[in-house]
Design a protein around this motif. Sequence first.
Motif, PDB file in Angstrom:
ATOM      1  N   SER A   5       0.826  -1.207   0.000  1.00 17.49           N
ATOM      2  CA  SER A   5       0.000   0.000   0.000  1.00 17.49           C
ATOM      3  C   SER A   5       0.857   1.252   0.000  1.00 17.49           C
ATOM      4  O   SER A   5       1.988   1.252   0.494  1.00 17.49           O
ATOM      5  N   SER A   6       0.322   2.334  -0.553  1.00 12.43           N
ATOM      6  CA  SER A   6       1.051   3.601  -0.595  1.00 12.43           C
ATOM      7  C   SER A   6       1.272   4.156   0.802  1.00 12.43           C
ATOM      8  O   SER A   6       2.330   4.721   1.100  1.00 12.43           O
ATOM      9  N   ARG A   7       0.300   4.012   1.680  1.00 13.23           N
ATOM     10  CA  ARG A   7       0.458   4.487   3.057  1.00 13.23           C
ATOM     11  C   ARG A   7       1.532   3.677   3.789  1.00 13.23           C
ATOM     12  O   ARG A   7       2.337   4.230   4.536  1.00 13.23           O
ATOM     13  N   GLY A   8       1.534   2.388   3.532  1.00 15.78           N
ATOM     14  CA  GLY A   8       2.544   1.547   4.170  1.00 15.78           C
ATOM     15  C   GLY A   8       3.944   1.890   3.707  1.00 15.78           C
ATOM     16  O   GLY A   8       4.884   1.944   4.505  1.00 15.78           O
ATOM     17  N   ARG A   9       4.087   2.130   2.396  1.00 17.23           N
ATOM     18  CA  ARG A   9       5.402   2.516   1.880  1.00 17.23           C
ATOM     19  C   ARG A   9       5.845   3.862   2.431  1.00 17.23           C
ATOM     20  O   ARG A   9       7.019   4.045   2.765  1.00 17.23           O
ATOM     21  N   ALA A  10       4.898   4.801   2.512  1.00 15.09           N
ATOM     22  CA  ALA A  10       5.234   6.113   3.065  1.00 15.09           C
ATOM     23  C   ALA A  10       5.663   5.995   4.527  1.00 15.09           C
ATOM     24  O   ALA A  10       6.620   6.654   4.964  1.00 15.09           O
ATOM     25  N   PHE A  11       4.959   5.147   5.269  1.00  9.91           N
ATOM     26  CA  PHE A  11       5.329   4.949   6.675  1.00  9.91           C
ATOM     27  C   PHE A  11       6.703   4.307   6.788  1.00  9.91           C
ATOM     28  O   PHE A  11       7.528   4.717   7.623  1.00  9.91           O
ATOM     29  N   ALA A  12       6.976   3.305   5.941  1.00 10.22           N
ATOM     30  CA  ALA A  12       8.283   2.637   5.980  1.00 10.22           C
ATOM     31  C   ALA A  12       9.400   3.608   5.617  1.00 10.22           C
ATOM     32  O   ALA A  12      10.459   3.623   6.259  1.00 10.22           O
ATOM     33  N   TRP A  13       9.176   4.427   4.576  1.00 13.85           N
ATOM     34  CA  TRP A  13      10.185   5.414   4.203  1.00 13.85           C
ATOM     35  C   TRP A  13      10.380   6.458   5.299  1.00 13.85           C
ATOM     36  O   TRP A  13      11.499   6.947   5.518  1.00 13.85           O
ATOM     37  N   GLY A  14       9.300   6.815   5.979  1.00 12.08           N
ATOM     38  CA  GLY A  14       9.421   7.772   7.082  1.00 12.08           C
ATOM     39  C   GLY A  14      10.254   7.222   8.225  1.00 12.08           C
ATOM     40  O   GLY A  14      11.114   7.936   8.788  1.00 12.08           O
ATOM     41  N   ILE A  15      10.026   5.960   8.581  1.00 11.45           N
ATOM     42  CA  ILE A  15      10.827   5.331   9.636  1.00 11.45           C
ATOM     43  C   ILE A  15      12.286   5.247   9.220  1.00 11.45           C
ATOM     44  O   ILE A  15      13.212   5.519  10.008  1.00 11.45           O
ATOM     45  N   ALA A  16      12.517   4.872   7.949  1.00 10.24           N
ATOM     46  CA  ALA A  16      13.894   4.788   7.467  1.00 10.24           C
ATOM     47  C   ALA A  16      14.577   6.151   7.503  1.00 10.24           C
ATOM     48  O   ALA A  16      15.753   6.264   7.872  1.00 10.24           O
ATOM     49  N   ALA A  17      13.847   7.209   7.127  1.00 10.36           N
ATOM     50  CA  ALA A  17      14.429   8.552   7.153  1.00 10.36           C
ATOM     51  C   ALA A  17      14.768   8.976   8.572  1.00 10.36           C
ATOM     52  O   ALA A  17      15.823   9.587   8.820  1.00 10.36           O
TER      53      ALA A  17
END
Length: 265
Positions: A5-17
């Motif tokens: 999901s787009s929300r899941g990817r955004a959340f994962a990228w946010g945690i990585a950042a």
Amino acid sequence: MLVWSSRGRAFAWGIAAIVIVGVFAAPMLVIVLASLAGQWNGILPINLTIAHYSGAMQGEYRDQIVASIVTGAIASLVALSFGTWAALVLKGMRAQARRLYNLVFFIPSAVPSVSVGLGLLVAFSRPPVLLNGTIMIVVAAHLVLVLAFSFGNVSAGLDRLPPEIDQMAESLGARPLYRLRRVTIPMVMPYLLSAFCLSFALSMGELGATVMVYPPGWVTLPVGIFALTDRGEIFSGAALAVVLVVGTLAVLFGTSLIPNRAAQR
């Protein structure tokens, strides 16, 4: 697990950042600011200056840079030679023997580096092999710590080689030494360079074992940084830390260009 999901990817990228910025970028930024600070009493430093870098390139600090580079280069080259030889020898052994020898090679990397330094200090402080107080004991300490990584990288490269290539060269009449020099080594060259880069980077930042064995006339850069910060000279120590990082990255970047040039040819 993959995130669709787009929300899941955004959340994962946010945690990585957050992890990248908080763990890697922010500490490095603080070190750079400290290396330029003339005074730091508030949130940000004031009276920015490059005087700390000027001092880092002179006198004993320049000698520390040279000592780190020479130690890292010698230890990495020797580790690459021994690691490549061991990987080639173990390639033809049975699986059980290979697992045993792999364990022996990786034991030094599994114990604290201080223990390695203490062991070398005790073992080589008396004749017939007297290394205490010499440059060689520092090189030996770094060699012990980086040898496993050189061996592991070269072994991984050899395991990826198709066995048919060596068999084809042998069927064409190529002798073992010729096959090694003209077939095997060129094909694992990226792994050899990777092993050297990793060993050099680890050697440049090694502190624990070096503190235990270094002679007064051969102080490496991490030991010098530790000594400065221990005396409260944080800004000078930060400047040396930046020089250490930049110098190491420059060597790694230069080495990484070699496979690309070879591929172009």
